[in-house]
Design a protein around this motif. Structure first.
Motif, mmCIF file in Angstrom:
data_model
loop_
_atom_site.group_PDB
_atom_site.id
_atom_site.type_symbol
_atom_site.label_atom_id
_atom_site.label_comp_id
_atom_site.label_asym_id
_atom_site.label_seq_id
_atom_site.Cartn_x
_atom_site.Cartn_y
_atom_site.Cartn_z
ATOM 1 N N ILE A 183 44.952 68.121 4.372
ATOM 2 C CA ILE A 183 43.841 67.968 5.320
ATOM 3 C C ILE A 183 43.099 66.665 5.038
ATOM 4 O O ILE A 183 42.755 65.913 5.954
ATOM 5 N N GLN A 184 42.864 66.386 3.764
ATOM 6 C CA GLN A 184 42.100 65.200 3.371
ATOM 7 C C GLN A 184 42.880 63.901 3.574
ATOM 8 O O GLN A 184 42.314 62.900 3.988
ATOM 9 N N ILE A 232 55.024 78.401 5.995
ATOM 10 C CA ILE A 232 55.204 77.346 6.989
ATOM 11 C C ILE A 232 55.818 77.966 8.237
ATOM 12 O O ILE A 232 56.879 78.586 8.172
ATOM 13 N N GLU A 233 55.140 77.784 9.354
ATOM 14 C CA GLU A 233 55.652 78.222 10.652
ATOM 15 C C GLU A 233 55.966 76.976 11.465
ATOM 16 O O GLU A 233 55.106 76.107 11.618
ATOM 17 N N SER A 241 44.696 76.423 6.069
ATOM 18 C CA SER A 241 45.821 75.949 6.871
ATOM 19 C C SER A 241 45.705 74.471 7.216
ATOM 20 O O SER A 241 44.613 73.924 7.352
ATOM 21 N N TYR A 242 46.876 73.875 7.373
ATOM 22 C CA TYR A 242 47.010 72.477 7.777
ATOM 23 C C TYR A 242 48.106 72.427 8.835
ATOM 24 O O TYR A 242 49.170 73.027 8.667
ATOM 25 N N THR A 243 47.861 71.695 9.928
ATOM 26 C CA THR A 243 48.859 71.541 10.978
ATOM 27 C C THR A 243 49.388 70.118 10.958
ATOM 28 O O THR A 243 48.623 69.150 10.932
ATOM 29 N N PHE A 244 50.710 70.015 10.942
ATOM 30 C CA PHE A 244 51.395 68.725 10.889
ATOM 31 C C PHE A 244 52.316 68.632 12.098
ATOM 32 O O PHE A 244 53.096 69.549 12.360
ATOM 33 N N THR A 292 50.171 77.242 5.722
ATOM 34 C CA THR A 292 49.061 78.095 5.308
ATOM 35 C C THR A 292 49.232 78.420 3.835
ATOM 36 O O THR A 292 50.245 78.997 3.438
ATOM 37 N N GLY A 293 48.252 78.036 3.062
ATOM 38 C CA GLY A 293 48.293 78.263 1.624
ATOM 39 C C GLY A 293 47.559 79.529 1.247
ATOM 40 O O GLY A 293 46.388 79.690 1.568
ATOM 41 N N TYR A 294 48.260 80.429 0.582
ATOM 42 C CA TYR A 294 47.682 81.665 0.060
ATOM 43 C C TYR A 294 47.615 81.525 -1.456
ATOM 44 O O TYR A 294 48.655 81.376 -2.099
#
Length: 165
Positions: A157-158, A128-129, A9-12, A143-145
């Motif tokens: 993230i990077q 995406i939420e 997951s990544y939060t933006f 969140t990537g599945y």
């Protein structure tokens, strides 16, 4: 979803429509045939704005609006774009629509209100939420599945959204 894949997951945090556009551009530019992105969030959270931006970066020139009453709209761009809104139907009704043809087709599929049809969404997808914060900013939890979508989240993230467009 038939199987549960490991997720990354990544939060933006989006402070503006332009910020949301940057996230949409990042994802659209990495999309390949068979891309599946699900969008969930309260009414007015920004799902349709994100969808319009995503479509624009896929090269769609037609007017994109929410397919709330038509459920599925198809657009042409660099690849087909399938925009779905399943807010007004049940999972059983959605199962009769032949969504697999879109999910495994030649285009990118974006599903608004996908939490209504969890058993129909393929295991590999980007979820995406969107949450509206008290200061009117938006929080996008991506969140990537599956390998492709986890790689997108890892890249975010990077580097964030603006460094690799």
């Amino acid at each position: 979803m038939s199987e549960r894949l490991p997720a990354l997951s990544y939060t933006f945090i989006s402070k503006s429509l332009e910020d949301t556009d940057q996230l949409a551009a990042f994802l659209a530019k990495r999309s390949v045939p068979g891309t599946i992105i699900t969008l969930d969030g309260d009414l007015g959270a920004g799902k349709t704005h994100f969808s319009k931006s995503f479509a624009r970066y896929l090269g769609v020139t037609a007017l994109v609006n929410s397919p709330t009453f038509t459920i599925i709209k198809e657009y042409e761009g660099h690849m087909p774009f399938y925009h779905m809104d399943v807010y007004r139907i049940s999972e059983d009704e959605a199962a009769d629509l032949g969504l697999d043809e879109y999910f495994y087709g030649q285009g990118a599929t974006l599903v608004e209100w996908a939490s209504i049809i969890p058993d129909l969404v393929p295991a590999q997808h980007l979820k995406i939420e969107i949450t509206v914060n008290e200061d009117d900013t938006r929080k996008f939890i991506c969140t990537g599945y599956g390998e492709l979508y986890s790689a997108w989240c890892n890249e975010l993230i990077q580097n964030g959204v603006s460094d690799n467009q």
